[in-house]
Enzyme design. Structure first.
Site, short mmCIF file in Angstrom:
data_model
loop_
_atom_site.label_atom_id
_atom_site.label_comp_id
_atom_site.label_asym_id
_atom_site.label_seq_id
_atom_site.Cartn_x
_atom_site.Cartn_y
_atom_site.Cartn_z
N CYS A 160 -58.77 14.52 13.58
CA CYS A 160 -58.79 15.98 13.46
C CYS A 160 -60.04 16.48 12.73
CB CYS A 160 -57.54 16.47 12.73
SG CYS A 160 -55.99 16.08 13.57
N HIS B 85 -41.48 12.73 12.45
CA HIS B 85 -41.39 13.28 13.80
C HIS B 85 -39.99 12.96 14.32
CE1 HIS B 85 -43.02 14.76 17.65
NE2 HIS B 85 -42.11 13.95 18.16
N CYS B 86 -39.24 14.01 14.64
CA CYS B 86 -37.84 13.84 15.04
C CYS B 86 -37.73 13.94 16.56
CB CYS B 86 -36.97 14.90 14.39
SG CYS B 86 -35.21 14.75 14.83
N CYS C 115 -42.37 17.81 15.12
CA CYS C 115 -42.62 17.29 13.79
C CYS C 115 -41.86 18.15 12.78
CB CYS C 115 -44.11 17.32 13.47
SG CYS C 115 -44.86 15.71 13.47
N CYS D 194 -59.01 12.69 7.93
CA CYS D 194 -58.52 12.36 9.26
C CYS D 194 -59.68 12.34 10.23
CB CYS D 194 -57.46 13.37 9.73
SG CYS D 194 -56.79 13.00 11.37
#
Length: 327
Positions: free
Chosen positions: A128, A152-153, A159, A125
């Site tokens: 990050c 992701h909700c 998350c 990543c």
């Protein structure tokens, strides 16, 4: 810079709107059921007490699991997966893509990483600056890498991943139970109001609407809960259901499927009496998982062999970190 910060702030504020909608509907359902139905409509004292008792148990479990789903922070990779200062310097100074890949391969040899990118390279990543553990993905909304990310909700503004997947499943199940109980107990009074056996009044609107809302939410939750039960049985995340994880030998949608019982224990833990309670019982640490047809004893990258210096790994001054805490 100021504009982007303002937009990010607005995004964070608006992201709570779905949660406020759910909370408002649930609070209204509490008022409609407790006051308009039980206290103002039902005349039988035993029925009234029984309904209120069971309803408050369902309401408490729903609220508890919803709270845990929202406010359990997503687990991020341990510092062991971050590039050291020297490795970061080597990686950034190297301009050749193949050489950069080789640097990541050398670092990954010390880590329990089995999955690869679609190109076959080590998953890294750039945002990050971490090597991604198996099943870890970067969430653009949370702006961090999430261990065993499912999705992701927006309805929990969080998350759903390794740290709260059990809570999310329990939230779905207790939401269904909440809706079923309301629909089952309201039904006879729904019919009486509908045919005119009970007088018109404020309670009529609340009872009729309560029935429709409970059934509507139940149908929606039933399909979602059924889908996640299938995912648990197959040991897949929502992301892995759409794109199979890639291993050294290629993609394998069943790469983490170790059998129904072991799949269930990974999410819910060993103690079955705690399966339906929203407390953390999941197995492992979220950084590596047993592979298909590979017992944990056959895995040469065991936690006890790799993470000997766990006291060095801290997060924001809190120790141990999400990795070491679960070992």
């Amino acid at each position: 810079m100021a504009l982007s910060r303002g937009l990010r702030c607005c995004q964070r504020v608006f992201s709570w709107i779905p949660v406020l909608i759910i909370t408002s509907v649930v609070l209204w359902s509490y008022y409609a059921y407790v006051f308009e139905l039980c206290l103002f409509t039902i005349t039988n004292s035993f029925e009234k007490v029984a309904y209120l008792l069971v309803f408050h148990i369902c309401f408490a479990m729903f609220s508890w699991t919803y709270w845990k789903s929202i406010f359990t922070p997503p687990a991020s990779p341990c510092k062991k997966f971050q590039l050291s200062y020297s490795d970061k310097q080597r990686y950034e100074m190297e301009e050749r893509p193949d050489a950069q890949k080789q640097i990541l391969v050398e670092i990954a040899r010390k880590l329990p990483i089995s999955t690869r990118a679609q190109s076959g390279a080590i998953r890294f990543c750039d945002r990050c600056q971490v090597l991604k553990p198996d099943r870890c993905h970067h969430c653009s909304v949370c702006e961090t890498c999430v261990l065993k990310m499912d999705h992701h909700c927006p309805w929990v503004n969080n998350c759903v991943g390794f740290s709260n997947y059990k809570f999310f499943l329990l939230f779905l199940s207790y939401s269904m139970l909440y809706c079923v109980f309301i629909a089952a107990t309201v039904f006879q009074y729904f019919i009486k109001f509908w045919v005119g056996e009970l007088p018109n009044g404020p309670a009529k609107f609340h009872v009729l609407f309560l029935m429709f809302v409970a059934l509507m939410f139940f149908v929606s939750l039933m399909f979602l809960f059924g889908y996640h039960c299938w995912l648990v049985a197959k040991n897949r995340s929502t992301l892995e259901a759409f794109t199979a994880p890639v291993f050294v030998n290629g993609p394998d949608k069943n790469g983490f499927n170790v059998g129904l019982r072991r799949n269930l224990r990974q999410v819910f833990g060993e103690e079955r009496r705690l399966w339906f309670i929203p407390v953390y019982t999941s197995q492992g640490n979220g950084h590596f998982f047993p592979l298909k047809n590979q017992s944990e004893s056959q895995n040469p990258l065991l936690a006890s062999e790799i993470w000997e210096e766990s006291d060095e790994c801290t997060e924001d001054g809190l120790k141990p970190c999400s990795l070491c805490r679960f070992i």
